[in-house]
Scaffold this active site. Structure first.
Site, PDB file in Angstrom:
ATOM      1  N   GLY A  70      -4.321  -0.735   8.452  1.00  0.00           N
ATOM      2  CA  GLY A  70      -3.985  -2.135   8.751  1.00  0.00           C
ATOM      3  C   GLY A  70      -5.164  -2.858   9.388  1.00  0.00           C
ATOM      4  O   GLY A  70      -5.828  -2.319  10.283  1.00  0.00           O
TER       5      GLY A  70
ATOM      6  N   ASN B 174      -2.041  -8.758  14.547  1.00  0.00           N
ATOM      7  CA  ASN B 174      -1.853  -7.338  14.240  1.00  0.00           C
ATOM      8  C   ASN B 174      -2.188  -6.416  15.401  1.00  0.00           C
ATOM      9  O   ASN B 174      -1.638  -5.312  15.497  1.00  0.00           O
ATOM     10  CB  ASN B 174      -2.695  -6.934  13.022  1.00  0.00           C
TER      11      ASN B 174
ATOM     12  N   ASP C 154     -14.525   1.085   1.103  1.00  0.00           N
ATOM     13  CA  ASP C 154     -15.870   0.515   0.988  1.00  0.00           C
ATOM     14  C   ASP C 154     -16.819   1.532   0.352  1.00  0.00           C
ATOM     15  O   ASP C 154     -17.661   1.186  -0.477  1.00  0.00           O
ATOM     16  CB  ASP C 154     -16.365   0.111   2.383  1.00  0.00           C
TER      17      ASP C 154
ATOM     18  N   ILE D 181       0.846  -1.201   0.000  1.00  0.00           N
ATOM     19  CA  ILE D 181       0.000   0.000   0.000  1.00  0.00           C
ATOM     20  C   ILE D 181       0.876   1.243   0.000  1.00  0.00           C
ATOM     21  O   ILE D 181       0.650   2.197  -0.752  1.00  0.00           O
ATOM     22  CB  ILE D 181      -0.956  -0.005   1.210  1.00  0.00           C
TER      23      ILE D 181
ATOM     24  N   ARG E 226     -10.933 -10.806   7.994  1.00  0.00           N
ATOM     25  CA  ARG E 226     -10.016  -9.793   8.537  1.00  0.00           C
ATOM     26  C   ARG E 226      -9.840  -9.966  10.043  1.00  0.00           C
ATOM     27  O   ARG E 226      -8.769  -9.710  10.582  1.00  0.00           O
ATOM     28  CB  ARG E 226     -10.516  -8.391   8.190  1.00  0.00           C
TER      29      ARG E 226
ATOM     30  N   HIS F 252     -15.269  -2.525   8.880  1.00  0.00           N
ATOM     31  CA  HIS F 252     -14.641  -2.833   7.584  1.00  0.00           C
ATOM     32  C   HIS F 252     -14.453  -4.350   7.535  1.00  0.00           C
ATOM     33  O   HIS F 252     -13.365  -4.885   7.733  1.00  0.00           O
ATOM     34  CB  HIS F 252     -13.307  -2.097   7.461  1.00  0.00           C
TER      35      HIS F 252
END
Ligand code: NAD
Ligand code: LMR
Length: 325
Positions: free
Chosen positions: A131, A106, A160, A17, A99, A188
């Site tokens: 992230g 994470n 989104d 990214i 996710r 998300h």
């Protein structure tokens, strides 16, 4: 041209990214063509070399606004004096993962980064977490930064939102800019609620032009599952579109927008979303702050879709309880 550069920190600077995002920031796409920028790149020690290579390429691009680049593996150094932070650095999901599966791996990244922001960033710091799982990572960072106003911590829902606009534009054969009052509520994640109830196209209600079954059974799941579709087709998670969305987010936050956009921010309890959860809302941006669009009358379908997201966000918050202050 203003003389003092703004300082923008990007984490995960050697990643996919960032390889798109940094070029947009250096070109002035966030703060505008009159504001010089200084970049601060944070990476893990094993990827600092990669980030240094990225910095060399940025320098080779001879951007007129770029006034300096720092590369570091120390969060305190990276966020020193930062006016804006893009928290991108985290593992992406692979095929077949959700996710939320990334939460344990994470989540641990975002507490120390929140604490470093708390201790070192500038007073006007604005943070967008990219992230994944972005909403709960933003919550973790926010909770670790008690001296920073909570609403400076946001998570990205703009990808989104942009996906919603693009799917609709294709369906109705119009431009993405023909739409107003589109909202993506919640997380998300696959539970997200791309909501067309209030949307207009060229001033007319969008729902008058769509079949409700298509909206409920095809459109909503398609947008909500687009991240997985990209991973399936591309073989890795979205990168340039995520970078573009992150630029849209931060640009609108700083420079303002009267058009509804979607942003995840700590809830103030509006629309039945528990206070503190970092959830997507329809917002506008005025005087440098996001404002939730107020006074919307929600129907049972909307309330049910939003409730599903609240349940999921509460479950994620519960799963990381040991990382929250
Ligand atoms: P990537 O694997 O290409 O890059 C991630 C980078 O982060 C790596 O270089 C890694 O070394 C670095 N990193 C890991 N831990 C770090 C830490 N503690 N500090 C600083 N850097 C660290 O991944 P990517 O494709 O750039 O995606 C990054 C994240 O963004 C993933 O979690 C992905 O799922 C997420 N993502 C979110 C959205 C969204 O809309 N919110 C969209 C696309 C991707
Ligand atoms: C996306 O929406 O493309 C990103 O969050 C990546 C993913 O894992 O879906």
């Amino acid at each position: 041209m203003s003389q003092n550069p703004v300082k923008i920190t990007v984490t995960g600077a050697a990643g996919n990214i960032a390889y798109s995002l940094l070029w947009r920031i250096a070109a002035g796409d966030v703060y505008g063509p009159d504001t010089p920028v200084e970049l601060s790149l944070l990476e893990i020690p094993a990827a600092v070399g990669g980030a240094e290579g990225v910095a060399m390429e940025l320098n080779d691009s001879a951007f007129p606004l770029l006034r300096g680049i720092t590369v570091t593996d120390k969060a305190e150094t990276a966020f020193e004096g930062a006016n804006a932070a893009f928290l991108v650095g985290a593992k992406p999901r692979a095929k077949g993962e959700e996710r939320a599966d990334l939460l344990k791996n994470n989540g641990g990244i975002f507490g120390p980064q929140g604490a470093a922001i708390n201790g070192h960033a500038a007073d006007d710091i604005r943070v967008v977490v990219v992230g994944n799982p972005a909403n709960t990572n933003a919550l973790i960072a926010q909770q670790s930064a008690p001296d920073v106003p909570a609403d400076r911590f946001t998570a990205l829902m703009r990808l989104d939102h942009n996906r919603t606009l693009s799917q609709l534009a294709e369906k109705l054969g119009v431009l993405t800019t023909d739409f107003e009052n589109v909202a993506v509520w919640g997380n998300h994640s696959a539970a997200q609620f791309p909501d067309l109830t209030f949307a207009t196209v060229k001033g007319e209600p969008v729902m008058e032009k769509l079949d409700r079954d298509w909206y409920v059974d095809e459109f909503i799941p398609r947008v909500a599952r687009r991240g997985a579709e990209i991973i399936e087709v591309r073989g890795r998670s979205s990168a340039a579109s995520a970078a573009a969305a992150a630029v849209d987010h931060m640009r609108d936050w700083i420079r303002g927008t009267d058009r509804w956009v979607s942003v995840a921010l700590p809830s103030d309890g509006s629309y039945g979303i528990d206070e503190g959860l970092v959830a997507g809302f329809p917002v506008v941006s005025r005087n440098g702050s996001w404002e939730i669009v107020r006074g919307l009358e929600l129907d049972d379908f909307q309330r049910g879709m939003i409730a599903k997201n609240v349940d999921e966000l509460k479950a994620e918050r519960h799963a990381v309880a040991d990382l929250l202050n």
